[in-house]
Design a protein around this motif. Structure first.
Motif, mmCIF file in Angstrom:
data_model
loop_
_atom_site.group_PDB
_atom_site.id
_atom_site.type_symbol
_atom_site.label_atom_id
_atom_site.label_comp_id
_atom_site.label_asym_id
_atom_site.label_seq_id
_atom_site.Cartn_x
_atom_site.Cartn_y
_atom_site.Cartn_z
ATOM 1 N N ASP A 133 0.833 -1.215 0.000
ATOM 2 C CA ASP A 133 0.000 0.000 0.000
ATOM 3 C C ASP A 133 0.862 1.256 0.000
ATOM 4 O OD1 ASP A 133 -2.209 -1.649 0.078
ATOM 5 O OD2 ASP A 133 -2.564 -1.390 2.231
ATOM 6 N N SER A 134 1.956 1.236 0.772
ATOM 7 C CA SER A 134 2.852 2.381 0.837
ATOM 8 C C SER A 134 3.495 2.641 -0.524
ATOM 9 C CB SER A 134 3.943 2.138 1.890
ATOM 10 O OG SER A 134 4.776 3.266 2.030
ATOM 11 N N GLU A 135 3.867 1.583 -1.209
ATOM 12 C CA GLU A 135 4.459 1.727 -2.535
ATOM 13 C C GLU A 135 3.484 2.378 -3.507
ATOM 14 O OE1 GLU A 135 5.903 -1.182 -6.157
ATOM 15 O OE2 GLU A 135 6.386 -1.791 -4.103
ATOM 16 N N GLU A 136 2.217 1.987 -3.451
ATOM 17 C CA GLU A 136 1.218 2.577 -4.337
ATOM 18 C C GLU A 136 1.015 4.060 -4.047
ATOM 19 O OE1 GLU A 136 -0.380 1.308 -7.033
ATOM 20 O OE2 GLU A 136 1.113 -0.267 -6.742
ATOM 21 N N ARG A 137 1.004 4.432 -2.765
ATOM 22 C CA ARG A 137 0.862 5.848 -2.413
ATOM 23 C C ARG A 137 2.069 6.656 -2.903
ATOM 24 N NH1 ARG A 137 -1.183 3.587 2.349
ATOM 25 N NH2 ARG A 137 0.832 3.824 3.398
ATOM 26 N N LEU A 138 3.263 6.089 -2.711
ATOM 27 C CA LEU A 138 4.471 6.782 -3.151
ATOM 28 C C LEU A 138 4.479 6.917 -4.669
ATOM 29 C CD1 LEU A 138 7.197 8.053 -2.626
ATOM 30 C CD2 LEU A 138 8.202 5.757 -2.594
ATOM 31 N N ARG A 139 4.063 5.891 -5.340
ATOM 32 C CA ARG A 139 4.022 5.928 -6.805
ATOM 33 C C ARG A 139 3.113 7.049 -7.300
ATOM 34 N NH1 ARG A 139 2.100 0.650 -10.266
ATOM 35 N NH2 ARG A 139 2.211 1.536 -12.370
ATOM 36 N N ALA A 140 1.977 7.236 -6.645
ATOM 37 C CA ALA A 140 1.044 8.292 -7.040
ATOM 38 C C ALA A 140 1.661 9.675 -6.826
ATOM 39 C CB ALA A 140 -0.260 8.160 -6.253
ATOM 40 N N VAL A 141 2.365 9.855 -5.686
ATOM 41 C CA VAL A 141 2.982 11.153 -5.397
ATOM 42 C C VAL A 141 4.132 11.417 -6.372
ATOM 43 C CG1 VAL A 141 4.253 12.500 -3.686
ATOM 44 C CG2 VAL A 141 2.302 11.113 -2.978
ATOM 45 N N LEU A 142 4.930 10.402 -6.666
ATOM 46 C CA LEU A 142 6.017 10.562 -7.625
ATOM 47 C C LEU A 142 5.482 10.958 -9.000
ATOM 48 C CD1 LEU A 142 8.389 7.573 -6.801
ATOM 49 C CD2 LEU A 142 9.009 9.992 -6.777
ATOM 50 N N THR A 143 4.412 10.315 -9.409
ATOM 51 C CA THR A 143 3.805 10.630 -10.699
ATOM 52 C C THR A 143 3.387 12.091 -10.755
ATOM 53 O OG1 THR A 143 3.008 8.356 -10.994
ATOM 54 C CG2 THR A 143 1.913 10.072 -12.280
ATOM 55 N N ALA A 144 2.810 12.582 -9.649
ATOM 56 C CA ALA A 144 2.354 13.974 -9.600
ATOM 57 C C ALA A 144 3.526 14.955 -9.619
ATOM 58 C CB ALA A 144 1.497 14.193 -8.355
ATOM 59 N N ARG A 145 4.675 14.559 -9.038
ATOM 60 C CA ARG A 145 5.818 15.469 -8.933
ATOM 61 C C ARG A 145 6.724 15.448 -10.160
ATOM 62 N NH1 ARG A 145 8.260 16.592 -3.060
ATOM 63 N NH2 ARG A 145 9.684 17.683 -4.459
ATOM 64 N N CYS A 146 6.689 14.384 -10.905
ATOM 65 C CA CYS A 146 7.574 14.271 -12.058
ATOM 66 C C CYS A 146 7.029 15.056 -13.253
ATOM 67 C CB CYS A 146 7.737 12.803 -12.454
ATOM 68 S SG CYS A 146 8.775 11.853 -11.322
#
Length: 208
Positions: A133-146
Motif C-alpha cells: 500500500d505504501s508503494e502505491e501511495r508513493l508511486r502516485a505522489v512521484l507521478t504527480a511530482r515528475c
C-alpha cells in the motif's frame, strides 16, 4: 474523502479509532504473543464491542496494520509536502529519515512495538500488505511530482526501490538490539538503504 481531497471529519475519526485499536493490539501482542491474544481481548481492552472490532478488521492480525502503516503514511506525506526545488532523491531521503525519527516517548514506544511485531512471523502477510500500500501511495505522489511524459516504468521502479529501502531498514533494525535513535537506528539504516537501493536510477536526478 471531501471534494478537496482531504479526509472528512468522519474519516479522520475512523482513522483515529483504527489507530487506537492498533496500539492496543500491539501492546497485547507484545505482552502475550499473537497466538495467545484473541480478537475479543483486543476489543474489550480498546473499550469497544467485538462486533465493532470486526467492522474495522477481518481478523486479529490485521488490527496492527494501522500502526505498522503510520510511519509509511507520514513518510509519503512529508515527501509530498517537501520543497519542489530539491532533487527527488534528496527530498525522499530527507522525508524517510524524518519519518523514522521518533519525536516523543509515544513514538519511541510505537517503534519498540513495531520491533516486536516484525519479529513475529504470523504478521508477515500484514507487513507485506502495508508496504504494498505504501508503494502505491508513493508511486502516485512521484507521478504527480515528475514532469509530464516521465517514463512510468522509471516511476514504478523508483517507488518500489524506495519502499524496499524502508522495509529492509526496519527489518534489519527489528532483528538487532540497536536503539530507536542513534547508531544502527531505523533512520540511520533507512538513509543507507535508500542510497544503496536507489543509486543509478535516472529519476532521482530530476528536480520536482
Amino acid at each position: 474523502m471531501s471534494v478537496t481531497g482531504r479526509p472528512t471529519l468522519n474519516q479522520r475519526r475512523r482513522d483515529d479509532t483504527r489507530l487506537e485499536i492498533a496500539r492496543t493490539a500491539a501492546a497485547l501482542f507484545a505482552e502475550r504473543g499473537v497466538e495467545a491474544t484473541t480478537a475479543e481481548e483486543i476489543a474489550v481492552t480498546s473499550g469497544i464491542s467485538l462486533r465493532t472490532f470486526y467492522r474495522y478488521f477481518r481478523v486479529k492480525e490485521e488490527a496492527v496494520a494501522p500502526l505498522l502503516a503510520a510511519g509509511g503514511r507520514r513518510w509519503v506525506l512529508l515527501f509530498a509536502e517537501s520543497s519542489a526545488g530539491l532533487p527527488l532523491r534528496e527530498a525522499l531521503e530527507r522525508s524517510a529519515v524524518e519519518s523514522l525519527t521518533p519525536v516523543d516517548d509515544q513514538a519511541i514506544e510505537a517503534m519498540h512495538w513495531t520491533r516486536d511485531l516484525l519479529r513475529d512471523a504470523r504478521l508477515d502477510t500484514v507487513w507485506q500488505r502495508v508496504h504494498g500500500d505504501s508503494e502505491e501511495r508513493l508511486r502516485a505522489v512521484l507521478t504527480a511530482r515528475c514532469p509530464r511524459g516521465t517514463d512510468q516504468l522509471e516511476i514504478r521502479l523508483a517507488a518500489a526501490a524506495a519502499t524496499a529501502a524502508i522495509r529492509v531498514a526496519l527489518e534489519e533494525w527489528a532483528f538487532s538490539d540497536a536503539p530507536a535513535a542513534g547508531p544502527g537506528s531505523p533512520q540511520e539504516l533507512g538513509a543507507r538503504c535508500m542510497r544503496e537501493l536507489t543509486a543509478g536510477l535516472r529519476l532521482w536526478t530530476l528536480i520536482a
